[in-house]
Design a protein around this motif. Structure first.
Motif, PDB file in Angstrom:
ATOM      1  N   LEU A 274      15.420   5.694  -9.561  1.00  0.00           N
ATOM      2  CA  LEU A 274      16.311   4.538  -9.439  1.00  0.00           C
ATOM      3  C   LEU A 274      15.528   3.237  -9.495  1.00  0.00           C
ATOM      4  O   LEU A 274      15.952   2.267 -10.144  1.00  0.00           O
ATOM      5  CB  LEU A 274      17.091   4.638  -8.130  1.00  0.00           C
ATOM      6  CG  LEU A 274      18.060   3.492  -7.837  1.00  0.00           C
ATOM      7  CD1 LEU A 274      19.144   3.412  -8.902  1.00  0.00           C
ATOM      8  CD2 LEU A 274      18.690   3.666  -6.451  1.00  0.00           C
TER       9      LEU A 274
ATOM     10  N   VAL B 290      16.137   0.381 -12.273  1.00  0.00           N
ATOM     11  CA  VAL B 290      16.478  -0.984 -11.859  1.00  0.00           C
ATOM     12  C   VAL B 290      15.427  -1.969 -12.352  1.00  0.00           C
ATOM     13  O   VAL B 290      15.751  -3.078 -12.801  1.00  0.00           O
ATOM     14  CB  VAL B 290      16.627  -1.051 -10.326  1.00  0.00           C
ATOM     15  CG1 VAL B 290      16.772  -2.497  -9.858  1.00  0.00           C
ATOM     16  CG2 VAL B 290      17.830  -0.236  -9.875  1.00  0.00           C
TER      17      VAL B 290
ATOM     18  N   LEU C  95      16.078  -2.732 -15.920  1.00  0.00           N
ATOM     19  CA  LEU C  95      17.198  -3.664 -16.071  1.00  0.00           C
ATOM     20  C   LEU C  95      16.764  -5.100 -15.772  1.00  0.00           C
ATOM     21  O   LEU C  95      17.125  -6.034 -16.501  1.00  0.00           O
ATOM     22  CB  LEU C  95      18.340  -3.252 -15.146  1.00  0.00           C
ATOM     23  CG  LEU C  95      19.008  -1.906 -15.441  1.00  0.00           C
ATOM     24  CD1 LEU C  95      20.010  -1.560 -14.353  1.00  0.00           C
ATOM     25  CD2 LEU C  95      19.697  -1.937 -16.797  1.00  0.00           C
ATOM     26  N   LEU C  96      15.988  -5.272 -14.707  1.00  0.00           N
ATOM     27  CA  LEU C  96      15.539  -6.617 -14.339  1.00  0.00           C
ATOM     28  C   LEU C  96      14.570  -7.178 -15.373  1.00  0.00           C
ATOM     29  O   LEU C  96      14.634  -8.361 -15.731  1.00  0.00           O
ATOM     30  CB  LEU C  96      14.880  -6.585 -12.959  1.00  0.00           C
ATOM     31  CG  LEU C  96      15.801  -6.251 -11.782  1.00  0.00           C
ATOM     32  CD1 LEU C  96      14.999  -6.158 -10.488  1.00  0.00           C
ATOM     33  CD2 LEU C  96      16.904  -7.292 -11.661  1.00  0.00           C
TER      34      LEU C  96
END
Length: 296
Positions: free
Chosen positions: A41, A45, A48-49
């Motif tokens: 995860l 994440v 994505l950032l």
């Protein structure tokens, strides 16, 4: 906080919304107990950032060439070194995350609904409908994904858009298989018979009662399949059939760095590590989601 915790964990929710929120909270608690899933995860994440804030993170223009600084090794100035045209590899990897994420998202939103509908329709109706749809699915499954994607790209031509279409055309069969297997169990359930006796049509039963029950399995399959999508996209880029120069696509970066692999290893090594890390993150997250959703 005690009131919020009681609201989320109550065994007698007062509304459907509260039940959904409580279920999501319990799933998060189960996922949090899995350290490998948390690592996955975090990686996803972070991807994505990085993709969202790539212009702020990257220290250099990923397309800017400087031949006086070509093939420089990793240093404090260029963390991952430079390539044959003097471009900063770290900046190109950061911006390449956007391309990778865009390909993954476009493929998933294309193949998920298509595979889900084909699988649920085949499993619900059975008979000749099931036979025809599953034989078409078997045709696509008979070929390795990358080989079939190469055939589609050869017809459509190179480019990101055509690569997405090619990968989507080869990625939907597993979703259909998973949805069909779930539907074969669900279609004989008592609540489906009750809804049918109340006069609901086939379309309403499939969309309102069968598809929601198949979603958890399809979500797990989607997460696990993202690693394969990334590898297929990188393979097309490596062969020159995906994103075209000078776009900083990871597979294409490996292709340009293979001729320097023995002397300037960093040109191909760092894009390859990025692909491995992101694929690992999606696999770990997918395994964790499978454990959580199967337990519900």
């Amino acid at each position: 906080m005690a009131g919020l915790y009681a609201y989320l964990t109550t065994e007698t929710p007062a509304s459907r919304r509260q039940a959904r929120i409580g279920q999501a909270y319990r799933q998060w608690l189960a996922l949090r107990k899995n350290p490998l899933a948390l690592i996955g995860l975090i990686i996803v994440v972070a991807l994505l950032l990085i993709a969202a804030f790539a212009p702020l993170i990257a220290p250099y223009d990923p397309l800017a060439q400087n031949l006086s600084q070509r093939l420089l090794p990793p240093s404090a100035t260029h963390w991952f070194g430079t390539d044959a045209l003097g471009r900063d590899i770290f900046s190109r990897i950061i911006h390449g995350a956007r391309i990778t994420l865009a390909i993954v998202v476009l493929v998933v939103i294309s193949v998920g609904p298509v595979g889900l509908m084909i699988g649920t329709v085949a499993g619900y109706f059975g008979g000749w409908v099931d036979t025809v749809l599953m034989r078409v699915t078997d045709v696509f499954l008979a070929f390795p994904r990358l080989v079939l994607a190469l055939a589609f790209v050869a017809v459509l031509g190179p480019g990101i858009e055509n690569a997405v279409i090619a990968i989507a055309c080869t990625a939907w069969p597993p979703y259909a298989r998973v949805a069909r297997a779930e539907t074969l169990v669900i279609r004989n359930a008592d609540y489906i018979a009750a809804v049918r006796l109340q006069g609901a049509g086939h379309g309403r039963i499939i969309l309102k009662h069968v598809v929601p029950m198949c979603l958890s399995s399809v979500i797990v399959r989607t997460t696990l399949d993202m690693a394969g999508i990334i590898l297929t996209a990188a393979g097309l880029g490596f062969l020159g059939l995906g994103a075209q120069p000078p776009l900083p696509e990871w597979g294409a970066m490996i292709a340009t760095g293979r001729e320097f692999i023995f002397d300037q290893w960093w040109v191909a090594a760092f894009p390859g590590l990025a692909i491995c890390l992101v694929a690992l993150g999606f696999n770990l997250l997918g395994d964790g989601l499978r454990d959580v959703l199967d337990a519900q």
